[in-house]
Design a protein around this motif. Structure first.
Motif, PDB file in Angstrom:
ATOM      1  N   ASP A   1      -3.692  -2.231  -5.665  1.00 42.87           N
ATOM      2  CA  ASP A   1      -3.220  -2.709  -4.371  1.00 42.87           C
ATOM      3  C   ASP A   1      -4.146  -3.844  -3.947  1.00 42.87           C
ATOM      4  O   ASP A   1      -5.331  -3.844  -4.287  1.00 42.87           O
TER       5      ASP A   1
ATOM      6  N   ILE B   1      -4.640   2.721   2.388  1.00 38.75           N
ATOM      7  CA  ILE B   1      -4.247   2.843   3.778  1.00 38.75           C
ATOM      8  C   ILE B   1      -3.095   1.907   4.082  1.00 38.75           C
ATOM      9  O   ILE B   1      -3.023   0.788   3.578  1.00 38.75           O
TER      10      ILE B   1
ATOM     11  N   SER C   1       0.834  -1.204   0.000  1.00 30.95           N
ATOM     12  CA  SER C   1       0.000   0.000   0.000  1.00 30.95           C
ATOM     13  C   SER C   1       0.871   1.257   0.000  1.00 30.95           C
ATOM     14  O   SER C   1       0.568   2.231  -0.691  1.00 30.95           O
TER      15      SER C   1
ATOM     16  N   THR D   1      -4.212  -4.729   6.708  1.00 31.28           N
ATOM     17  CA  THR D   1      -5.108  -3.570   6.807  1.00 31.28           C
ATOM     18  C   THR D   1      -5.841  -3.341   5.496  1.00 31.28           C
ATOM     19  O   THR D   1      -6.835  -2.636   5.470  1.00 31.28           O
ATOM     20  N   THR D   2      -5.314  -3.901   4.407  1.00 36.92           N
ATOM     21  CA  THR D   2      -5.960  -3.739   3.097  1.00 36.92           C
ATOM     22  C   THR D   2      -6.902  -4.911   2.909  1.00 36.92           C
ATOM     23  O   THR D   2      -6.462  -6.058   2.891  1.00 36.92           O
TER      24      THR D   2
HETATM   25 MG   LIG Z   1      -1.862  -2.932   2.415  1.00 37.75          MG
END
Ligand SMILES: [Mg+2]
Ligand SMILES: Nc1nc2c(ncn2[C@@H]2O[C@H](COP(=O)(O)OP(=O)(O)O)[C@@H](O)[C@H]2O)c(=O)[nH]1
Length: 310
Positions: free
Chosen positions: A72, A45, A32, A52-53
């Protein structure tokens, strides 16, 4: 240069190139952060916490006659849970859509065996040009050797980069540019993102949740933007945070609302920066019982639903 593609003749104006570039790699490799560096904007993010993605994020870089649409992804995610499988599906779909694959490897961390094997499988099966981006070259403990030998074994080029400082991105971009198919642009030249502003608002709130809460709490929070009134000044945004369990609601709100206030003001600042306008942010916390474990829950928040989901 892609082997099937003829060299342009001298004096010939090269045709436009455009396509999707899927970013793969293990959690925390810096996918990311790299997307943001490549697009020059904080779109995806990125936090110090793994995973977190949760779904694909497209960021666009248009330069001269070349348009790269970076995808991403959650990356190589393993795990038996429905949500893990949802993330893995997202990654697989982005990889299928990629005209070029870039595997991001953390050059400052030891390579874990199993997931690295999965990454190798992805790359070995790829029918499109691929490369490794060996990331975090700015760190003292950086050691590109394991990634280099992975690249050598697969006969792929490896580029040493730092997504954080932006070092080494030019050679990687040159490789991607020359590997993309010829064709017209896929998005208007000035676009940097392929999702509506409310998607990024949702993600910025999620990022702030990851920064401010601990343990499993951030992994349980889905964000839904309920209202987005751009006609108002400040822009009025109402969003709900859906937790999986009642006990988490109290944790998010905090003592006398201190948690949610701190979250709201930090998220608001990020959103103001992103929109370039003052924002009034209204946050609500709701309980959506076990949403990550249910088909309905995933679908409600726009996440990929595995076919066999209950
Ligand atoms: Mg990520
Ligand atoms: N020092 C350093 N840290 C980085 C670099 N790229 C990413 N990071 C950090 O690594 C962590 C994971 O990054 P993120 O982009 O979220 O990884 P992802 O899970 O692959 O998307 C974050 O704390 C980033 O700030 C880099 O080039 N150098």
């Amino acid at each position: 240069m892609h082997p099937d593609r003829p060299e342009p003749k001298p004096g010939e104006i090269p045709a436009a190139r455009a396509g999707f570039v899927a970013l793969l790699g293990l959690p925390n490799a810096g996918k990311s952060t790299l997307l943001n560096a490549l697009v020059g904007e904080h779109l995806s993010i990125a936090t110090s916490k793994a995973q977190t993605t949760w779904q694909r994020v497209a960021g666009i870089r248009t330069e001269d006659a070349c348009q790269m649409v970076f995808l991403d992804t959650p990356g190589i995610v393993t795990g038996p849970g429905l949500f893990h499988r949802s993330m893995a599906l997202e990654t697989g779909r982005a990889a299928d859509d990629g005209d070029v694959l870039v595997a991001v490897v953390d050059g400052a961390a030891p390579m874990p065996r199993n997931p690295a094997g999965l990454l190798r499988d992805y790359l070995a099966a790829a029918s499109v040009p691929a490369a490794l981006a060996v990331n975090k070259a700015d760190l003292g403990r950086f050691n590109p050797e394991p990634a280099n030998s992975l690249a050598e074994g697969l006969q792929l080029p490896a580029f040493i980069v730092s997504a954080r400082t932006g070092a080494g991105l030019e050679p990687l971009l040159a490789f991607i540019g020359s590997s993309l198919p010829e064709g017209p642009f896929l998005y208007p030249e000035d676009d940097i993102a392929a999702a509506p502003a409310r998607f990024f608002v949702q993600e910025l709130i999620r990022e702030t949740v990851f920064e401010q809460y601990r343990q499993e709490v951030p992994y349980s929070v889905a964000v839904q933007v309920e209202e987005f009134r751009e006609g108002e000044d400040p822009v009025y945004i109402a969003a709900s945070l859906h937790v999986e369990r009642r006990s988490q609601k109290g944790l998010v709100i905090g003592r006398r609302g201190a948690g949610i206030r701190k979250l709201g003001s930090a998220a608001r600042e990020k959103i103001e920066h992103f929109l370039g306008r003052p924002v009034y942010l209204d946050l609500w916390v709701k309980v959506s019982d076990g949403w990550r474990r249910r088909r309905k829950g995933l679908a409600m928040f726009g996440y990929t639903v595995p076919d066999d989901a209950p």
